[in-house]
Design an enzyme around this catalytic site. Structure first.
Site, PDB file in Angstrom:
ATOM      1  N   ASP A  16      -4.907   1.043   5.161  1.00  0.00           N
ATOM      2  CA  ASP A  16      -5.059   0.709   3.760  1.00  0.00           C
ATOM      3  C   ASP A  16      -6.333   1.395   3.270  1.00  0.00           C
ATOM      4  O   ASP A  16      -7.168   1.830   4.074  1.00  0.00           O
ATOM      5  CB  ASP A  16      -5.153  -0.814   3.613  1.00  0.00           C
ATOM      6  CG  ASP A  16      -5.496  -1.250   2.207  1.00  0.00           C
ATOM      7  OD1 ASP A  16      -4.789  -0.823   1.266  1.00  0.00           O
ATOM      8  OD2 ASP A  16      -6.480  -1.992   2.040  1.00  0.00           O
ATOM      9  N   ASP A  18      -8.587   0.501  -0.174  1.00  0.00           N
ATOM     10  CA  ASP A  18      -9.603  -0.368  -0.765  1.00  0.00           C
ATOM     11  C   ASP A  18      -9.860  -1.580   0.126  1.00  0.00           C
ATOM     12  O   ASP A  18      -8.933  -2.329   0.450  1.00  0.00           O
ATOM     13  CB  ASP A  18      -9.172  -0.821  -2.160  1.00  0.00           C
ATOM     14  CG  ASP A  18      -9.049   0.342  -3.130  1.00  0.00           C
ATOM     15  OD1 ASP A  18     -10.080   0.939  -3.458  1.00  0.00           O
ATOM     16  OD2 ASP A  18      -7.919   0.655  -3.530  1.00  0.00           O
ATOM     17  N   THR A 109      -1.790   3.015   0.515  1.00  0.00           N
ATOM     18  CA  THR A 109      -2.508   2.253  -0.493  1.00  0.00           C
ATOM     19  C   THR A 109      -1.612   1.837  -1.649  1.00  0.00           C
ATOM     20  O   THR A 109      -0.632   2.518  -1.964  1.00  0.00           O
ATOM     21  CB  THR A 109      -3.703   3.058  -1.040  1.00  0.00           C
ATOM     22  OG1 THR A 109      -4.364   2.320  -2.081  1.00  0.00           O
ATOM     23  CG2 THR A 109      -3.265   4.408  -1.592  1.00  0.00           C
ATOM     24  N   SER A 110      -1.974   0.733  -2.290  1.00  0.00           N
ATOM     25  CA  SER A 110      -1.277   0.290  -3.499  1.00  0.00           C
ATOM     26  C   SER A 110      -1.798   0.998  -4.740  1.00  0.00           C
ATOM     27  O   SER A 110      -1.247   0.808  -5.831  1.00  0.00           O
ATOM     28  CB  SER A 110      -1.438  -1.229  -3.667  1.00  0.00           C
ATOM     29  OG  SER A 110      -0.835  -1.915  -2.596  1.00  0.00           O
ATOM     30  N   LYS A 141       3.296  -3.562  -1.638  1.00  0.00           N
ATOM     31  CA  LYS A 141       2.919  -4.635  -0.720  1.00  0.00           C
ATOM     32  C   LYS A 141       3.017  -5.972  -1.463  1.00  0.00           C
ATOM     33  O   LYS A 141       2.665  -6.036  -2.629  1.00  0.00           O
ATOM     34  CB  LYS A 141       1.488  -4.423  -0.230  1.00  0.00           C
ATOM     35  CG  LYS A 141       1.272  -3.097   0.504  1.00  0.00           C
ATOM     36  CD  LYS A 141      -0.215  -2.880   0.798  1.00  0.00           C
ATOM     37  CE  LYS A 141      -0.447  -1.511   1.421  1.00  0.00           C
ATOM     38  NZ  LYS A 141      -1.871  -1.240   1.674  1.00  0.00           N
ATOM     39  N   ASP A 166      -6.970  -5.267   5.033  1.00  0.00           N
ATOM     40  CA  ASP A 166      -7.936  -6.314   4.712  1.00  0.00           C
ATOM     41  C   ASP A 166      -7.342  -7.426   3.873  1.00  0.00           C
ATOM     42  O   ASP A 166      -7.818  -8.558   3.921  1.00  0.00           O
ATOM     43  CB  ASP A 166      -9.140  -5.717   3.967  1.00  0.00           C
ATOM     44  CG  ASP A 166      -8.789  -5.337   2.535  1.00  0.00           C
ATOM     45  OD1 ASP A 166      -9.395  -5.880   1.605  1.00  0.00           O
ATOM     46  OD2 ASP A 166      -7.884  -4.496   2.345  1.00  0.00           O
TER      47      ASP A 166
END
Length: 219
Positions: A16, A18, A109-110, A141, A166
């Protein structure tokens, strides 16, 4: 003295972005805080909902009839691209990522592609050969689609991947894809009480390049 986190090895590492390889909380919360105040919502209540999900899905989850999630997501993303002050790498992340073979890792990543590239550059981190972003999947996600796609692009089975995450949505997505999960707790305010392995950051771990794949060792 060093010791292995796992007896098994992995075909690839999936990260991931961030909160996992970089810290963008200050920048993101400035942008989102201003947006919540603009629409009359209390930032202290709603800021915890923004992490780990696609922007449009976060907005849609608010069920505000007078808000167009896609239009607002576009405006928020533009504001986040312009706001990079305080975007920094998670300690040790740069050395860790630069130690990996390019064909053995991906970022999942989103964030939209433009924002992902902007934040990676601002944090001084390498841009991976495989970068899966919000535009690449229909369902973000906690759906597993993004991790499945990253594994497909790396030509590996997601069950043979170690996913670094995270946020709860990301952890759920990685588990659903069949990945083994390593939780990075550097930016988590309340730590992590789950069953997955965890590290604070990358300062006391290193990747091992093995004949059978990748390993992870404490240092």
């Amino acid at each position: 003295m060093s010791d292995h986190f796992f007896d098994d090895t992995f075909e690839a590492f999936l990260f991931d972005m961030d909160g996992t390889i970089l810290n963008s909380i200050a920048a993101a919360e400035r942008v989102w805080g201003a947006w919540f105040r603009k629409i009359g919502l209390d930032p202290e209540v709603y800021l915890p909902t923004i992490h780990g999900r696609k922007v449009s899905e976060t907005i849609a989850s608010l069920s505000l009839s007078h808000i167009d999630p896609e239009a607002e997501a576009s405006a928020i993303t533009k504001a986040e691209i312009a706001e990079v002050e305080g975007v920094v790498p998670i300690p040790g992340a740069s050395l860790f990522l630069n130690s990996l073979p390019p064909h053995k890792w991906a970022v999942v990543t989103s964030a939209p592609l433009a924002l992902a590239r902007t934040r990676l550059e601002a944090a001084g981190l390498p841009t991976p050969a495989i970068l899966v972003t919000a535009e690449d999947v229909q369902k973000g996600k906690p759906a597993p689609d993004c991790f499945n796609l990253a594994a497909e692009r790396l030509a590996v089975n997601p069950v043979r991947c170690l996913a670094f995450e995270d946020a709860e949505a990301g952890i759920a997505a990685a588990v659903s894809a069949g990945c083994t999960v390593m939780v990075v707790t550097e930016t988590r305010k309340h730590g992590f009480d789950g069953s997955h392995n965890q590290i604070a950051n990358y300062q006391h771990v290193r990747p091992e390049i093995l004949r059978g794949g990748l390993g992870l060792t404490r240092i």
